[in-house]
Design a protein around this motif. Structure first.
Motif, PDB file in Angstrom:
ATOM      1  N   ASP A 142       2.316   4.147  -5.783  1.00 29.37           N
ATOM      2  CA  ASP A 142       3.155   5.055  -5.003  1.00 29.37           C
ATOM      3  C   ASP A 142       2.405   5.526  -3.754  1.00 29.37           C
ATOM      4  N   ALA A 143       3.173   5.993  -2.786  1.00 28.18           N
ATOM      5  CA  ALA A 143       2.650   6.717  -1.632  1.00 28.18           C
ATOM      6  C   ALA A 143       1.588   5.907  -0.882  1.00 28.18           C
ATOM      7  N   MET A 144       0.460   6.551  -0.540  1.00 27.74           N
ATOM      8  CA  MET A 144      -0.569   5.922   0.283  1.00 27.74           C
ATOM      9  C   MET A 144      -1.117   4.640  -0.338  1.00 27.74           C
ATOM     10  N   ALA A 145      -1.094   4.546  -1.667  1.00 22.81           N
ATOM     11  CA  ALA A 145      -1.659   3.368  -2.334  1.00 22.81           C
ATOM     12  C   ALA A 145      -0.835   2.112  -2.094  1.00 22.81           C
ATOM     13  N   ILE A 146       0.428   2.250  -1.721  1.00 24.21           N
ATOM     14  CA  ILE A 146       1.285   1.073  -1.544  1.00 24.21           C
ATOM     15  C   ILE A 146       0.755   0.164  -0.441  1.00 24.21           C
ATOM     16  N   GLY A 147       0.414   0.740   0.696  1.00 28.55           N
ATOM     17  CA  GLY A 147      -0.092  -0.061   1.806  1.00 28.55           C
ATOM     18  C   GLY A 147      -1.371  -0.792   1.462  1.00 28.55           C
ATOM     19  N   CYS A 148      -2.151  -0.249   0.515  1.00 28.44           N
ATOM     20  CA  CYS A 148      -3.414  -0.874   0.133  1.00 28.44           C
ATOM     21  C   CYS A 148      -3.212  -2.150  -0.666  1.00 28.44           C
ATOM     22  N   MET A 149      -2.003  -2.377  -1.153  1.00 29.67           N
ATOM     23  CA  MET A 149      -1.731  -3.600  -1.901  1.00 29.67           C
ATOM     24  C   MET A 149      -1.916  -4.842  -1.029  1.00 29.67           C
ATOM     25  N   ARG A 150      -1.818  -4.696   0.269  1.00 22.41           N
ATOM     26  CA  ARG A 150      -1.978  -5.839   1.181  1.00 22.41           C
ATOM     27  C   ARG A 150      -3.330  -6.513   1.010  1.00 22.41           C
ATOM     28  N   ASP A 151      -4.340  -5.731   0.625  1.00 26.36           N
ATOM     29  CA  ASP A 151      -5.701  -6.254   0.575  1.00 26.36           C
ATOM     30  C   ASP A 151      -6.145  -6.674  -0.822  1.00 26.36           C
ATOM     31  N   VAL A 152      -5.263  -6.550  -1.809  1.00 22.12           N
ATOM     32  CA  VAL A 152      -5.680  -6.856  -3.185  1.00 22.12           C
ATOM     33  C   VAL A 152      -4.716  -7.825  -3.864  1.00 22.12           C
ATOM     34  N   GLY A 153      -4.010  -8.603  -3.069  1.00 17.80           N
ATOM     35  CA  GLY A 153      -3.020  -9.516  -3.629  1.00 17.80           C
ATOM     36  C   GLY A 153      -3.586 -10.474  -4.659  1.00 17.80           C
ATOM     37  N   ASP A 154      -4.876 -10.808  -4.529  1.00 22.21           N
ATOM     38  CA  ASP A 154      -5.477 -11.749  -5.469  1.00 22.21           C
ATOM     39  C   ASP A 154      -5.720 -11.123  -6.832  1.00 22.21           C
ATOM     40  N   LYS A 155      -5.683  -9.794  -6.915  1.00 21.28           N
ATOM     41  CA  LYS A 155      -5.976  -9.109  -8.178  1.00 21.28           C
ATOM     42  C   LYS A 155      -4.727  -8.781  -8.990  1.00 21.28           C
ATOM     43  N   VAL A 156      -3.568  -8.813  -8.363  1.00 22.69           N
ATOM     44  CA  VAL A 156      -2.373  -8.350  -9.066  1.00 22.69           C
ATOM     45  C   VAL A 156      -1.924  -9.333 -10.146  1.00 22.69           C
ATOM     46  N   ALA A 157      -2.374 -10.562 -10.072  1.00 22.70           N
ATOM     47  CA  ALA A 157      -1.968 -11.553 -11.070  1.00 22.70           C
ATOM     48  C   ALA A 157      -2.374 -11.131 -12.473  1.00 22.70           C
ATOM     49  N   ALA A 158      -3.470 -10.383 -12.580  1.00 19.88           N
ATOM     50  CA  ALA A 158      -3.948  -9.954 -13.891  1.00 19.88           C
ATOM     51  C   ALA A 158      -2.960  -9.041 -14.596  1.00 19.88           C
ATOM     52  N   PHE A 159      -2.056  -8.422 -13.845  1.00 15.16           N
ATOM     53  CA  PHE A 159      -1.073  -7.534 -14.458  1.00 15.16           C
ATOM     54  C   PHE A 159       0.171  -8.278 -14.935  1.00 15.16           C
ATOM     55  N   GLY A 160       0.273  -9.553 -14.626  1.00 19.23           N
ATOM     56  CA  GLY A 160       1.349 -10.359 -15.172  1.00 19.23           C
ATOM     57  C   GLY A 160       2.742  -9.817 -14.917  1.00 19.23           C
ATOM     58  N   GLY A 161       2.965  -9.232 -13.745  1.00 14.85           N
ATOM     59  CA  GLY A 161       4.293  -8.726 -13.414  1.00 14.85           C
ATOM     60  C   GLY A 161       4.565  -7.319 -13.897  1.00 14.85           C
ATOM     61  N   GLU A 171       6.320   3.378   4.189  1.00 10.82           N
ATOM     62  CA  GLU A 171       5.298   2.755   3.355  1.00 10.82           C
ATOM     63  C   GLU A 171       5.523   1.247   3.236  1.00 10.82           C
ATOM     64  N   MET A 172       6.782   0.834   3.193  1.00 12.22           N
ATOM     65  CA  MET A 172       7.070  -0.599   3.164  1.00 12.22           C
ATOM     66  C   MET A 172       6.659  -1.259   4.478  1.00 12.22           C
ATOM     67  N   ALA A 173       6.815  -0.556   5.581  1.00 13.50           N
ATOM     68  CA  ALA A 173       6.401  -1.094   6.875  1.00 13.50           C
ATOM     69  C   ALA A 173       4.895  -1.361   6.900  1.00 13.50           C
ATOM     70  N   VAL A 174       4.120  -0.439   6.327  1.00 10.68           N
ATOM     71  CA  VAL A 174       2.673  -0.641   6.252  1.00 10.68           C
ATOM     72  C   VAL A 174       2.354  -1.831   5.359  1.00 10.68           C
ATOM     73  N   LEU A 175       3.009  -1.920   4.220  1.00  7.61           N
ATOM     74  CA  LEU A 175       2.757  -3.008   3.284  1.00  7.61           C
ATOM     75  C   LEU A 175       3.069  -4.370   3.903  1.00  7.61           C
ATOM     76  N   CYS A 176       4.156  -4.439   4.659  1.00  7.49           N
ATOM     77  CA  CYS A 176       4.619  -5.723   5.195  1.00  7.49           C
ATOM     78  C   CYS A 176       4.107  -6.016   6.599  1.00  7.49           C
ATOM     79  N   GLY A 177       3.473  -5.044   7.240  1.00  5.33           N
ATOM     80  CA  GLY A 177       3.042  -5.239   8.618  1.00  5.33           C
ATOM     81  C   GLY A 177       4.210  -5.337   9.570  1.00  5.33           C
ATOM     82  N   ALA A 178       5.269  -4.570   9.287  1.00  6.49           N
ATOM     83  CA  ALA A 178       6.486  -4.587  10.099  1.00  6.49           C
ATOM     84  C   ALA A 178       6.725  -3.204  10.688  1.00  6.49           C
ATOM     85  N   ALA A 194       8.513  -8.550  -0.943  1.00 10.67           N
ATOM     86  CA  ALA A 194       7.389  -7.839  -1.565  1.00 10.67           C
ATOM     87  C   ALA A 194       7.357  -8.072  -3.074  1.00 10.67           C
ATOM     88  N   ALA A 195       8.526  -8.106  -3.707  1.00  6.93           N
ATOM     89  CA  ALA A 195       8.581  -8.338  -5.148  1.00  6.93           C
ATOM     90  C   ALA A 195       7.995  -9.703  -5.502  1.00  6.93           C
TER      91      ALA A 195
END
Length: 293
Positions: A142-161, A171-178, A194-195
């Motif tokens: 949530d919140a500020m942490a959402i934009g930080c997902m851009r830099d950790v895409g390789d780690k999210v696979a461990a959560f299996g969805g 916040e979506m604009a920060v995440l997507c660079g839009a 994003a999903a």
């Protein structure tokens, strides 16, 4: 709303029941939520998130926040445990690896982000959580942490969805660079992109809310009214989703129900208090009236 979207209404709610907790249920089996967030500037954000999780039926909640806020927060929410985290000169959560490890082992769902005020701080906390992924752990970002997902895409696979993102358009604009107006012009496409990218369920909040899953499922909620455009409203939504996840709901069902409870509670408040002016902290009190008995 696109013709491909399924509305979150009474039909959807009936077709997607929440887990039932019968005789013999304990507070541990009803779900354990860890909320990581808050700062000296916004010390109450984790209260909103934690109370929302409890109000949707989570059995136990831990609130991890800056050390100067931990004791007052514990007195304000006596039903929750508090964890005092190191605090940096800016009043944000400092290096907290050691303090968070045991708490992460003792929860079913983590919420990260409410009340965190700097991208560096949010990124540091997100790294800790992602590095401790388990097969039975779910995550709400949530919140500020959402934009930080851009830099950790390789780690999210461990959560299996097992990840839910709860951005508003900024916040979506920060995440997507839009740009934010690009998000507003086509929220459904950005939510689905994003999903797929993060193997997550995305609840993109606006006047209406679009929920997108990585398999292409698309839900739509018509909105709870202008009263939800108030500080802390998103913190409450994140807590509601987390509480339902901890109880055993799937990410899509927990997100759909969380958005519905959030919006319907606002509609109930509007009939009593007027369309605007009610507070985010009043919303969780309505949740038990809307949950199935």
């Amino acid at each position: 709303m696109s013709e491909a979207d399924t509305p979150i209404d009474s039909t959807w709610i009936a077709a997607n029941p929440l887990p039932v907790h019968g005789r013999g249920t304990t507070k541990n089996s009803r779900g354990r939520v860890l909320v990581i967030g808050g700062s000296r500037k916004v010390p109450g954000a984790t209260r909103l998130t934690g109370e929302a999780a409890l109000r949707v039926g989570a059995g136990k909640v831990q609130l991890a926040t800056v050390e100067t806020a931990a004791v007052p927060l514990g007195l304000m929410v006596p039903e929750a445990a508090t964890i005092a985290l190191p605090e940096d000169e800016q009043g944000e959560i400092g290096p907290a690896d050691t303090a968070l490890r045991s708490a992460l082992e003792a929860c079913d769902t983590v919420v990260i982000g409410p009340g965190v005020g700097t991208p560096d701080g949010a990124a540091r906390l997100l790294d800790i959580v992602l590095d401790t992924a388990r097969d039975d752990l779910t995550l709400v970002v949530d919140a500020m942490a959402i934009g930080c997902m851009r830099d950790v895409g390789d780690k999210v696979a461990a959560f299996g969805g097992r990840i839910v993102l709860t951005p508003h358009y900024g916040e979506m604009a920060v995440l997507c660079g839009a740009e934010e107006d690009e998000i507003a012009a086509d929220p459904r496409s950005f939510a689905h992109d994003a999903a797929r990218t993060y193997r997550a369920v995305v609840a993109l909040k606006g006047s209406d809310t679009v929920i997108a899953a990585s398999d292409g499922t698309s839900l739509h909620y018509g909105g709870g009214g202008t009263g939800l455009a108030t500080g802390g409203s998103g913190d409450v939504l994140a807590g509601a989703i987390a509480g339902l996840l901890s109880r055993g709901a799937t990410p899509l069902v927990a997100t759909g129900w969380g958005v519905w409870l959030h919006g319907q509670s606002a509609r109930r408040m509007a009939t009593v208090s007027g369309p605007i002016g009610f507070l985010a902290r009043q919303l969780p009190d309505e949740f038990p009236h809307l949950l199935p008995q």
